[in-house]
Each structure stands twice: as C-alpha cells, then as structure tokens.
Design a protein around this motif. Structure first.
Motif, mmCIF file in Angstrom:
data_model
loop_
_atom_site.group_PDB
_atom_site.id
_atom_site.type_symbol
_atom_site.label_atom_id
_atom_site.label_comp_id
_atom_site.label_asym_id
_atom_site.label_seq_id
_atom_site.Cartn_x
_atom_site.Cartn_y
_atom_site.Cartn_z
ATOM 1 N N HIS A 77 -5.119 20.684 8.420
ATOM 2 C CA HIS A 77 -3.988 20.575 6.583
ATOM 3 C C HIS A 77 -3.867 21.232 4.830
ATOM 4 N N GLU A 78 -5.540 19.836 5.027
ATOM 5 C CA GLU A 78 -5.846 20.783 3.494
ATOM 6 C C GLU A 78 -6.025 22.549 3.686
ATOM 7 N N ALA A 125 -4.617 21.522 -3.482
ATOM 8 C CA ALA A 125 -4.208 20.507 -1.874
ATOM 9 C C ALA A 125 -5.316 19.600 -1.444
ATOM 10 N N CYS A 126 -6.742 20.315 -1.111
ATOM 11 C CA CYS A 126 -7.587 18.724 -0.207
ATOM 12 C C CYS A 126 -7.848 17.720 -2.093
ATOM 13 N N ALA A 182 -5.086 24.784 5.379
ATOM 14 C CA ALA A 182 -3.528 25.354 5.418
ATOM 15 C C ALA A 182 -3.195 25.330 3.944
ATOM 16 N N TYR A 183 -2.799 24.309 3.594
ATOM 17 C CA TYR A 183 -1.979 24.271 2.205
ATOM 18 C C TYR A 183 -2.537 25.222 0.996
ATOM 19 N N GLY A 184 -4.009 24.631 1.088
ATOM 20 C CA GLY A 184 -5.108 25.805 -0.251
ATOM 21 C C GLY A 184 -4.433 26.577 -0.061
ATOM 22 N N TRP A 241 2.654 25.430 -7.992
ATOM 23 C CA TRP A 241 2.635 24.054 -7.271
ATOM 24 C C TRP A 241 3.539 23.354 -7.657
ATOM 25 N N CYS A 280 -6.020 25.529 -7.021
ATOM 26 C CA CYS A 280 -5.178 25.360 -6.261
ATOM 27 C C CYS A 280 -5.445 24.270 -4.605
ATOM 28 N N HIS A 318 -2.959 28.809 1.551
ATOM 29 C CA HIS A 318 -0.819 28.705 0.906
ATOM 30 C C HIS A 318 -0.377 29.055 -0.288
ATOM 31 N N LEU A 319 -0.867 28.148 -1.397
ATOM 32 C CA LEU A 319 -1.553 27.974 -2.820
ATOM 33 C C LEU A 319 -2.413 29.519 -3.528
#
Length: 181
Positions: A16-17, A96-97, A19-21, A123, A92, A23-24
């Motif tokens: 999850h981290e 996220a992480c 994927a989100y990182g 953000w 970023c 993306h950012l």
C-alpha cells in the motif's frame, strides 16, 4: 557547487505504501514537467512495483528500492532545480511510507526547501517539512514531513541508532524546527 539528496531506508515499504508513494511521485513529476518542460528533456524516469529511478540531465540517478535492500543512497545534482526535483521524490515517498521507513538528510537543505513549498498540491494539503535532532548528542539533523507520527518515529530512530532509551534521551531533548527558508 553540487547539491546532494541523501536518504536511508529503515524497512521495506508495504504494498500500500509503495503504491501510494508511486502515485505521489508520478503527480510530483507531472506537476514539475508541466511547470518546466525543458528540465525533463534528457531526464530518465522509471517506476514499477520494485523501484523508482529518477535521473535529471545534470544529476546522478536517484534510486528507491521498495525492498530497502540498499540502506543508504545519495544522488548529486549540479543545480538546485534538479536537487529540488529529486528531493520532491523523496518527500513524497516519506509522506506515503512514514519516517520509520525513510529518513532524509538535511545537510544540504536547498533542494528540500524548494520541494517542500511546491508539494502542497501533490499532497492535497499543507504538510510542512521540519528538521529534528537530539540537542545533547552530536548527530546529523534529519528532515521529515510533519504528518501523523513522523516526529515520534524519528525520535525512536535516533534512540535506536544511538542505543539510548527514553530516559537517557527524552522527547524534550530534541530540537524540532521548521525547515529554514
């Protein structure tokens, strides 16, 4: 003059981290490419499920591995502008992480400062960048995105690295300040 972006990774990023990182990071790079397209003409960028690679025309490659197998990485850039882009990637990823996964060096703040101010749209809110270090022990200052429990995570990171407990290095024994402009 050379500008360096340095980070360490304390643990692997979760799916999850990552994927989100990722993306950012994509949003950050898209924002900067739209703002200054010529800076990206000879840039190399790669992102997948295992690593992110960003290299500007005047910089070394910045590599972030999801598994955290390379515990410390640095990338030098010839300009503050390129350093700012690389620093934005790392901010970023820390956002996220979290700060227990990614620790950021503040020894050359120019690129970090520029990125911190430009990341608000990425953000989706204002998250300031701060520096933290113990006041009673000589260490490097670290940067962190002021979000969630990042400050506490970094205090624990320092305690672990210095092999000190909370009694020897209490929360009030840290200098925690906004990244200077």
């Amino acid at each position: 003059m050379r500008y360096e972006v340095v980070y360490t990774m304390g643990r692997p990023a979760t799916p999850h981290e990552w994927a989100y990182g990722s993306h950012l990071v994509r949003r950050w790079l898209d924002q900067e490419r739209a703002r200054v397209p010529h800076r990206f003409e000879k840039a190399r960028m790669y992102r997948d499920d295992h690593e992110i690679v960003v290299q500007m025309a005047d910089s070394e490659d910045l590599i972030v591995e999801r598994a955290g197998t390379t515990p410390i990485w640095s990338a030098e850039a010839a300009t503050v502008a390129s350093s700012r882009i690389l620093a934005g990637v790392m901010l970023c990823m820390q956002y996220a992480c979290s700060a227990d996964a990614i620790q950021l060096s503040s020894e050359q703040p120019a690129g970090w400062q520029g990125a911190a101010h430009a990341l608000t749209p990425v953000w989706g809110g204002t998250h300031v960048v701060r520096t933290i270090a113990p006041v009673t022990v000589q260490t490097d200052r670290l940067l962190y995105v002021d979000r969630a429990t990042h400050a506490q995570q970094l205090r624990e990171f320092f305690r672990s690295a210095l092999e000190l407990d909370r009694q020897a290095l209490p929360d009030h024994a840290f200098r925690d300040a906004l990244l200077e402009e």
